[in-house]
Scaffold this active site. Sequence first.
Site, mmCIF file in Angstrom:
data_model
loop_
_atom_site.group_PDB
_atom_site.id
_atom_site.type_symbol
_atom_site.label_atom_id
_atom_site.label_comp_id
_atom_site.label_asym_id
_atom_site.label_seq_id
_atom_site.Cartn_x
_atom_site.Cartn_y
_atom_site.Cartn_z
ATOM 1 N N ASP A 1 -4.630 0.709 -9.020
ATOM 2 C CA ASP A 1 -6.028 0.335 -9.226
ATOM 3 C C ASP A 1 -6.323 0.047 -10.700
ATOM 4 O OD1 ASP A 1 -5.904 1.170 -6.630
ATOM 5 O OD2 ASP A 1 -6.982 3.039 -6.958
ATOM 6 N N SER B 1 -13.526 2.160 -6.803
ATOM 7 C CA SER B 1 -14.641 2.484 -7.691
ATOM 8 C C SER B 1 -14.187 3.454 -8.784
ATOM 9 C CB SER B 1 -15.779 3.113 -6.884
ATOM 10 O OG SER B 1 -15.306 4.238 -6.175
ATOM 11 N N GLU C 1 0.841 -1.201 0.000
ATOM 12 C CA GLU C 1 0.000 0.000 0.000
ATOM 13 C C GLU C 1 0.877 1.252 0.000
ATOM 14 O OE1 GLU C 1 -3.090 -0.314 -1.122
ATOM 15 O OE2 GLU C 1 -3.703 -1.537 0.578
ATOM 16 N N HIS C 2 0.500 2.213 -0.821
ATOM 17 C CA HIS C 2 1.254 3.465 -0.985
ATOM 18 C C HIS C 2 2.662 3.195 -1.512
ATOM 19 C CE1 HIS C 2 -1.711 6.329 0.573
ATOM 20 N NE2 HIS C 2 -2.094 5.332 1.347
HETATM 21 C C1 GLA Z 1 -5.415 4.449 -3.756
HETATM 22 C C2 GLA Z 1 -4.747 4.917 -5.039
HETATM 23 C C3 GLA Z 1 -3.670 3.929 -5.496
HETATM 24 C C4 GLA Z 1 -2.717 3.549 -4.369
HETATM 25 C C5 GLA Z 1 -3.489 3.208 -3.089
HETATM 26 C C6 GLA Z 1 -2.579 3.017 -1.896
HETATM 27 O O1 GLA Z 1 -6.160 3.294 -3.995
HETATM 28 O O2 GLA Z 1 -5.700 5.067 -6.067
HETATM 29 O O3 GLA Z 1 -2.972 4.460 -6.606
HETATM 30 O O4 GLA Z 1 -1.768 4.553 -4.148
HETATM 31 O O5 GLA Z 1 -4.442 4.208 -2.759
HETATM 32 O O6 GLA Z 1 -1.811 1.879 -2.078
#
Ligand code: GLA
Length: 344
Positions: free
Chosen positions: A155, A109, A18-19
């Site tokens: 995503d 979404s 994540e991130h």
């Molecule tokens: C959101 C963003 C992604 C990613 C996540 C964290 O979903 O759209 O690009 O950075 O947060 O992992």
Amino acid sequence: MAARVTAFAPGRVNLIGEHTDYNDGLALPFAIGAGVTVRAEALEGGRIEAVAADLEGRDSFIIGRQRRVAGWRAFVRGAVAELSQAGFALRGARLVIHGGVPRGAGLSSSAALEVALCLALLHCSGAPDVDRVQLAKLCSRIENEWVGARTGLLDQLASLFGERDRALAIDFRSLEVKPVALELAGHKLVTLDSGERHAIAASGYNQRRAECARACELLGVASLRDAALEQAERLPAPLAQRVRHVVTENERVVLTAAALQRGDLPAVGRLLDASHSSLRDCFEVSTPAVEAAVARLRDAGAIGARIVGGGFGGHVLGLLAPDATPPEGAIEVCPGPGARLLNE
Ligand code: GLA
């Protein structure tokens, strides 16, 4: 040229990583069954007429003359603008959008909407099949430039490359997407709603991204993929913690893929927990509602639970042992196929 097409794009769950996407790092997401459907019917002339069926909202504009607006219309106008900018000659179309992913819930979404809109517009205009990595980048520009969220490619790649029974090992530096088997040995992955909604653009997301960019400047590296923990610890707060999260999260992605391969689900659970602690304490994207949802999953027997997506609310993810009963409201999630046209 197809006069009428229906495109579907799924949301995603990120198992771990994540991130890391906008830091040239690693992640292990998968596409889910829920998604957004866009039906497109060609119209004479260069007008786009869009209906958001669930929101009872409409939009109408001439291709090439779309002005900036807020809300779901920004996605439609951004999709038309970015596709045109990339050289696709779009036809006018009537678009009907149905959303099956809860909005602002960390299940992506937004990317599902961008991807479904682009596929529908392209196919309705008779455009050739496009390279899916390029399409992911284009969709991310819609979000960056038209919606105002500085999100990465996690995503969009997950939605476009999803496969049944597979997670996707993504390296955001090379943009290699490698499907890997997601064998859970009877365990279940479930999401649970924290009840809190976010708009990424308005949450602390853009600020986190700016902090990572600042840390790169101070460390003299092109991206945090090149940062080492020891250097990071010399940075001022909160940058040191932010870098610590990104560096250790990349390591956890590698360890999770290895644990999955050897069928070591307890290790996967511990890595999900470690990811959650790091997102809460170092990256500071948790909230009391998210903590409460994680606690409910752990009380129900989750062997690992964590924030998914950008944080600041939304759904949380839990890995439940085979004999555990999911808490009320939890939804089991399984890897499903990526974005595609539907036959009607
Ligand atoms: C959101 C963003 C992604 C990613 C996540 C964290 O979903 O759209 O690009 O950075 O947060 O992992």
